[in-house]
Design a protein around this motif. Sequence first.
Motif, short mmCIF file in Angstrom:
data_model
loop_
_atom_site.label_atom_id
_atom_site.label_comp_id
_atom_site.label_asym_id
_atom_site.label_seq_id
_atom_site.Cartn_x
_atom_site.Cartn_y
_atom_site.Cartn_z
N ALA A 1 -3.85 7.72 24.77
CA ALA A 1 -4.36 6.92 25.88
C ALA A 1 -3.27 6.07 26.53
O ALA A 1 -3.43 5.62 27.66
CB ALA A 1 -5.49 6.01 25.39
N MET A 2 -2.18 5.84 25.81
CA MET A 2 -1.04 5.12 26.37
C MET A 2 -0.01 6.08 26.95
O MET A 2 1.01 5.65 27.48
CB MET A 2 -0.35 4.27 25.28
CG MET A 2 -1.25 3.25 24.60
SD MET A 2 -1.85 1.96 25.71
CE MET A 2 -0.34 1.01 26.00
N GLY A 3 -0.23 7.38 26.81
CA GLY A 3 0.74 8.38 27.26
C GLY A 3 1.97 8.42 26.37
O GLY A 3 3.06 8.76 26.83
N ALA A 4 1.81 8.07 25.09
CA ALA A 4 2.95 7.92 24.19
C ALA A 4 3.06 9.05 23.18
O ALA A 4 2.06 9.68 22.83
CB ALA A 4 2.85 6.59 23.45
N ARG A 5 4.27 9.28 22.71
CA ARG A 5 4.55 10.31 21.70
C ARG A 5 4.55 9.68 20.32
O ARG A 5 5.22 8.67 20.11
CB ARG A 5 5.93 10.95 21.99
CG ARG A 5 6.36 12.01 21.00
CD ARG A 5 7.76 12.54 21.32
NE ARG A 5 7.82 13.13 22.65
CZ ARG A 5 7.41 14.37 22.94
NH1 ARG A 5 6.94 15.14 21.99
NH2 ARG A 5 7.49 14.83 24.18
N PRO A 6 3.84 10.27 19.34
CA PRO A 6 3.84 9.71 17.99
C PRO A 6 5.21 9.81 17.33
O PRO A 6 5.95 10.77 17.56
CB PRO A 6 2.84 10.60 17.24
CG PRO A 6 2.06 11.32 18.30
CD PRO A 6 2.97 11.44 19.48
N VAL A 7 5.55 8.81 16.51
CA VAL A 7 6.81 8.80 15.78
C VAL A 7 6.57 8.72 14.27
O VAL A 7 7.13 9.50 13.50
CB VAL A 7 7.70 7.61 16.22
CG1 VAL A 7 8.92 7.47 15.32
CG2 VAL A 7 8.14 7.79 17.67
#
Length: 315
Positions: A75-81
């Motif tokens: 939902a934040m447009g982020a890639r998991p790390v």
Amino acid sequence: MELEFLRWLREAIPPSPRIPLGIGDDAALLTETTGKQTVVTTDMLMDGVDFRLIDHLPVHLGRKALAVNLSDLAAMGARPVAAFVSFALPSLGRDEQELPRKLIEGLLPLAAEFECPIAGGDTNSWLGPLVISITVIGEVDVGQAWLRSGARPGDGILVTGAFGGSIRGRHLTFTPRVREALQLQSMGVEVHAAIDVSDGLSLDLSRICDASGCGARLDLSTIPIHPDTEPKRLSPDGSLTVYLTDKSPLEAALSDGEDFELILAVPPAVAAELLRTQPLGVPLTQIGWFTAERGLTQQLPDGSVLPLAPRGYEH
Ligand SMILES: [Mg+2]
């Protein structure tokens, strides 16, 4: 218990170049990427509040606990790390390692699928019920995170997938829309605002509206309604299951929680292009548009407009 469990856990987690130091020291080390912002989300699931341990398999609960966090990153447009996983375990007095192992076994395939290894966490036993707390770290290009607050009047309201009836199983088995979010980011699609639907389509949409200082008008004939909202289901073996519900499929689609699809606010021309090209693996549907006038409204086929009360799961 802790040492043996940790040894097992370390062996179960594949190495990651982003995590030079994971489980085993006082803290983990993550390698930064130049030009990225760190995104952090955390979610706590409690037996008796968010689930009932006697009703569900621990592998399913472990998977879900990670999946809801990955959905927030999407939902934040982020890639998991990396993920940090903590359990408060009920003292069972028998094989106390079985429950945490099952929980971890449930989430490992999802962690592998979305390249989000476990880099740390904590486990404790107590006389209380099971509590699962997961924190996920992600990253996004500086300034490119999708916030709830960026929707503008005139923006199209796009949604992924279909809504309603997740309690029949999808609330455990859903796929967080990480791939779709990252694809839109890599295509450079202009997304003004986003949220994942955890509490109900209309309620989560109203949260974008509140944060953005605008309203939304829905064309209810366009809402993608999931087949799980049907009151009857015919199984392949010919047996018929009837579900007792006082909600119509449309009402269920608007108010049931835990669909974990995305709502996106995009400029009208971008919405048209996305609808035409359908670049994602899941369908994108426009269900309405954001308005300068506050509040949710529905537009009827004859063009008249009525208020629409946001409904869903209130914490
Ligand atoms: Mg969320």
